[in-house]
Design a protein around this motif. Structure first.
Motif, mmCIF file in Angstrom:
data_model
loop_
_atom_site.group_PDB
_atom_site.id
_atom_site.type_symbol
_atom_site.label_atom_id
_atom_site.label_comp_id
_atom_site.label_asym_id
_atom_site.label_seq_id
_atom_site.Cartn_x
_atom_site.Cartn_y
_atom_site.Cartn_z
ATOM 1 N N LEU A 93 0.815 -1.207 0.000
ATOM 2 C CA LEU A 93 0.000 0.000 0.000
ATOM 3 C C LEU A 93 0.856 1.267 0.000
ATOM 4 C CD1 LEU A 93 -2.826 1.179 0.097
ATOM 5 C CD2 LEU A 93 -2.835 0.859 2.579
ATOM 6 N N ARG A 94 1.912 1.283 0.786
ATOM 7 C CA ARG A 94 2.719 2.496 0.909
ATOM 8 C C ARG A 94 3.395 2.882 -0.414
ATOM 9 N NH1 ARG A 94 2.120 -0.608 4.922
ATOM 10 N NH2 ARG A 94 1.758 0.098 7.063
ATOM 11 N N PRO A 95 4.087 1.949 -1.093
ATOM 12 C CA PRO A 95 4.654 2.337 -2.391
ATOM 13 C C PRO A 95 3.591 2.704 -3.414
ATOM 14 C CG PRO A 95 4.987 -0.017 -1.982
ATOM 15 C CD PRO A 95 4.518 0.587 -0.700
ATOM 16 N N MET A 96 2.436 2.061 -3.337
ATOM 17 C CA MET A 96 1.349 2.416 -4.262
ATOM 18 C C MET A 96 0.887 3.845 -4.056
ATOM 19 S SD MET A 96 -1.335 -0.587 -5.209
ATOM 20 C CE MET A 96 -1.688 -1.167 -3.573
ATOM 21 N N LEU A 97 0.898 4.299 -2.806
ATOM 22 C CA LEU A 97 0.496 5.681 -2.518
ATOM 23 C C LEU A 97 1.452 6.675 -3.179
ATOM 24 C CD1 LEU A 97 -0.537 5.410 1.250
ATOM 25 C CD2 LEU A 97 -2.057 5.883 -0.678
ATOM 26 N N THR A 98 2.738 6.348 -3.186
ATOM 27 C CA THR A 98 3.714 7.222 -3.837
ATOM 28 C C THR A 98 3.473 7.267 -5.341
ATOM 29 O OG1 THR A 98 5.371 6.795 -2.130
ATOM 30 C CG2 THR A 98 6.177 7.599 -4.243
ATOM 31 N N LEU A 99 3.282 6.104 -5.950
ATOM 32 C CA LEU A 99 3.013 6.056 -7.389
ATOM 33 C C LEU A 99 1.718 6.782 -7.730
ATOM 34 C CD1 LEU A 99 3.855 2.299 -8.157
ATOM 35 C CD2 LEU A 99 5.353 4.286 -8.426
ATOM 36 N N ARG A 139 11.776 4.942 -7.925
ATOM 37 C CA ARG A 139 12.809 4.873 -6.880
ATOM 38 C C ARG A 139 12.226 5.205 -5.512
ATOM 39 N NH1 ARG A 139 15.253 7.171 -11.310
ATOM 40 N NH2 ARG A 139 17.107 6.074 -12.097
ATOM 41 N N LEU A 140 11.357 6.205 -5.483
ATOM 42 C CA LEU A 140 10.787 6.619 -4.196
ATOM 43 C C LEU A 140 9.832 5.560 -3.645
ATOM 44 C CD1 LEU A 140 10.206 10.416 -4.870
ATOM 45 C CD2 LEU A 140 11.973 9.343 -3.456
ATOM 46 N N ALA A 141 9.073 4.921 -4.516
ATOM 47 C CA ALA A 141 8.176 3.846 -4.068
ATOM 48 C C ALA A 141 8.989 2.686 -3.496
ATOM 49 C CB ALA A 141 7.297 3.381 -5.223
ATOM 50 N N ALA A 142 10.094 2.343 -4.154
ATOM 51 C CA ALA A 142 10.967 1.280 -3.648
ATOM 52 C C ALA A 142 11.591 1.702 -2.320
ATOM 53 C CB ALA A 142 12.056 0.960 -4.670
ATOM 54 N N THR A 143 11.949 2.964 -2.215
ATOM 55 C CA THR A 143 12.497 3.504 -0.959
ATOM 56 C C THR A 143 11.514 3.306 0.188
ATOM 57 O OG1 THR A 143 13.815 5.198 -2.076
ATOM 58 C CG2 THR A 143 13.216 5.630 0.205
#
Length: 332
Positions: free
Chosen positions: A55-61, A76-80
């Motif tokens: 959920l968290r990386p999806m929110l960034t995307l 990169r930020l989603a992976a971070t």
């Protein structure tokens, strides 16, 4: 709204972001590799590939797409964000002496505490490498602050967990640290990298913060009211582990001297007897703390939805709104 929209917006979000999530997953697998220490990818893969909604990386995307971002730094930020989340889970399981996560044995159980802590440290280091690659000091600042807040929240939780003096303000601080900080950072950096205005970035922070708080309050309530098949936890696990979560904090605040002595014995001193969980549930029922906690969760979900009003009218915004409904729909 149709039922599917309300019940599983994260799945609809995942469908919408399939190609980008595939790119994130590929990057995660690449960056969790280690030429010299094969245990690192072994331990990381055990947790990263164990499922979970991402959920968290999806929110960034999602927030990057909301503002029409066309670069690749959001990958990169989603992976971070996922690396930071995974690192905290590895550390948490050591601190909590957990034996199971997502229905599987924890890394510290399969390997050892040292491996879990050191691999968690490695993932934190990898996450900072990825942040730097975006070339954005603002993004680095947001995610570095979130990492510090997460660690601070965990330490605060450790000291406040069995202290009956812990009130709702301290509980909120803990929740902001352990859960909401990464939600808000995930939404915020997506907007920043996409060039959103300051007011819009602030709205993204407020959305993520409120969503994370609603999510954690709902989780804490489900510990006393949930279906173990759905939650993966037994009813009352938090009580047995002597965790002062919101339903108990509310009950302690209204307790008579005899009731306070009960909470002191079972939570502060950890002396629990058969029937204590039922008695604890009875006290929460007496003071309506489960219903009050449920209301708090719904109020935070409403705050999340209100924050979205400052964002562009877009399919993503609708899904983010549905997501706020979904995290508390579990309580109906």
């Amino acid at each position: 709204m149709d039922t599917d929209t309300i019940t599983k917006p994260h799945e609809r979000l995942a469908d919408l972001l399939t190609s980008e999530m595939d790119a994130v997953n590929t990057l995660i697998r690449t960056r969790m590799a280690s030429e010299h220490a094969p245990r690192i990818p072994e331990v990381t893969a055990h947790l990263v590939e164990a499922g979970g909604k991402r959920l968290r990386p999806m929110l960034t995307l999602a927030t990057a797409r909301l503002f029409g971002y066309s670069g690749d730094h959001h990958i990169r930020l989603a992976a971070t964000v996922e690396f930071i989340h995974t690192a905290t889970l590895l550390h948490d399981d050591v601190v909590d002496e957990s034996a199971q996560r997502r229905g599987r044995p924890t890394a510290n159980l399969l390997w050892d505490n040292k491996s879990s802590v050191l691999v968690g440290d490695y993932l934190f280091s990898r996450s900072f490498q990825l942040m730097v690659e975006t070339g954005s000091l603002r993004v680095l600042d947001i995610l570095a602050n979130a990492s510090a807040t997460i660690a601070e929240g965990e330490v605060l939780q450790m000291t406040a967990a069995t202290d009956l003096g812990t009130d709702e303000a301290v509980y909120l601080q803990v929740v902001r640290g352990k859960t909401a900080a990464l939600f808000s950072a995930a939404t915020e950096v997506g907007g920043v990298i996409a060039g959103a205005s300051e007011d819009q970035v602030k709205a993204l922070f407020e959305y993520g913060d409120a969503l994370g708080i609603a999510f954690q309050i709902a989780d804490d309530l489900l510990d006393y009211q949930g279906d173990s098949k759905t939650t993966g936890k037994n009813v009352g696990d938090d009580f047995r582990e002597r965790k002062l979560t919101l339903p108990v904090i509310k009950a302690v605040a209204q307790a008579t001297p005899d009731e306070y002595a009960f909470w002191e014995r079972t939570i502060s001193r950890g002396r629990q007897d058969e029937g204590d969980l039922d008695h604890a549930l009875g006290l929460m029922e007496k003071y309506g703390t489960l219903d009050a906690t449920r209301s708090d969760a719904f109020n935070w979900a409403e705050k999340a939805k209100t924050a979205l009003k400052a964002l562009p009218d877009h399919e993503i915004r609708t899904l983010l709104r549905d997501l706020a409904d979904y995290v508390v729909a579990r309580l109906n």
